[in-house]
Scaffold this active site. Structure first.
Site, PDB file in Angstrom:
ATOM      1  N   SER A  75       0.710  -1.282   0.164  1.00 39.53           N
ATOM      2  CA  SER A  75      -0.254   0.422  -0.173  1.00 39.53           C
ATOM      3  C   SER A  75       0.770   1.174  -0.236  1.00 39.53           C
ATOM      4  CB  SER A  75      -0.528   0.224   1.388  1.00 39.53           C
ATOM      5  OG  SER A  75      -1.906   1.217   0.911  1.00 39.53           O
ATOM      6  N   HIS A  80       4.993  13.694   7.021  1.00 35.61           N
ATOM      7  CA  HIS A  80       4.551  15.784   6.862  1.00 35.61           C
ATOM      8  C   HIS A  80       5.524  15.827   8.124  1.00 35.61           C
ATOM      9  CE1 HIS A  80       1.626  14.549   3.310  1.00 35.61           C
ATOM     10  NE2 HIS A  80       1.688  13.336   4.399  1.00 35.61           N
ATOM     11  N   CYS A  95      -1.040  -3.511   3.795  1.00 34.61           N
ATOM     12  CA  CYS A  95      -2.145  -4.977   3.041  1.00 34.61           C
ATOM     13  C   CYS A  95      -2.143  -6.082   3.383  1.00 34.61           C
ATOM     14  CB  CYS A  95      -2.691  -4.813   1.664  1.00 34.61           C
ATOM     15  SG  CYS A  95      -3.340  -3.697   1.726  1.00 34.61           S
TER      16      CYS A  95
END
Length: 133
Positions: A75, A80, A95
């Site tokens: 995935s 950030h 996943c």
């Protein structure tokens, strides 16, 4: 659920995963503004957590801050940063059941040496034992 025709026992494409969301605070500002350090640290943490890294991209903002995105076979992961606040948001979603996103977040925290870590794991999809209707 799909079945690997080669073994007829190993399920592939399981609709299950773990999504780890974390906030680290009290991180040295210079680390949070170092694009190459963040790229390398995320890549290493993911590989050491059994995720398959396909690509990593990053953007450094002016006057400060970095966003790093990793495309995984399982995935994705993202960072950030807010150097002016000494803080970072971390998002790792994988996943299946091979990759260990919680370990990836732990390794990132070890590298960043925050004063506090807030993390939660959300189980997504269905259990392996649950048949899809």
């Amino acid at each position: 659920m799909s079945i690997d025709a080669g073994t007829l026992q190993t399920p592939v494409g399981l609709f299950t995963g773990q999504h780890v969301l974390a906030e680290l605070e009290g991180v040295e500002a210079s680390l949070l503004d170092d694009e190459q350090f963040l790229r390398d640290t995320l890549h290493s943490a993911l590989e050491r957590s059994w995720a398959t890294v396909c690509d990593v991209m990053a953007k450094r903002f002016d006057p400060q801050g970095v966003t790093v995105l990793a495309l995984l076979s399982e995935s994705h992961a993202s960072l950030h940063t807010y150097p002016e606040k000494g803080s970072i948001f971390i998002d790792v979603f994988t996943c299946g059941d091979q990759a260990q996103p919680e370990r990836a977040v732990e390794l990132l925290a070890e590298a960043l040496c925050p004063s506090s870590v807030h993390s939660q794991t959300i189980r997504r999809g269905r259990d392996q034992d649950t048949e899809l209707a």
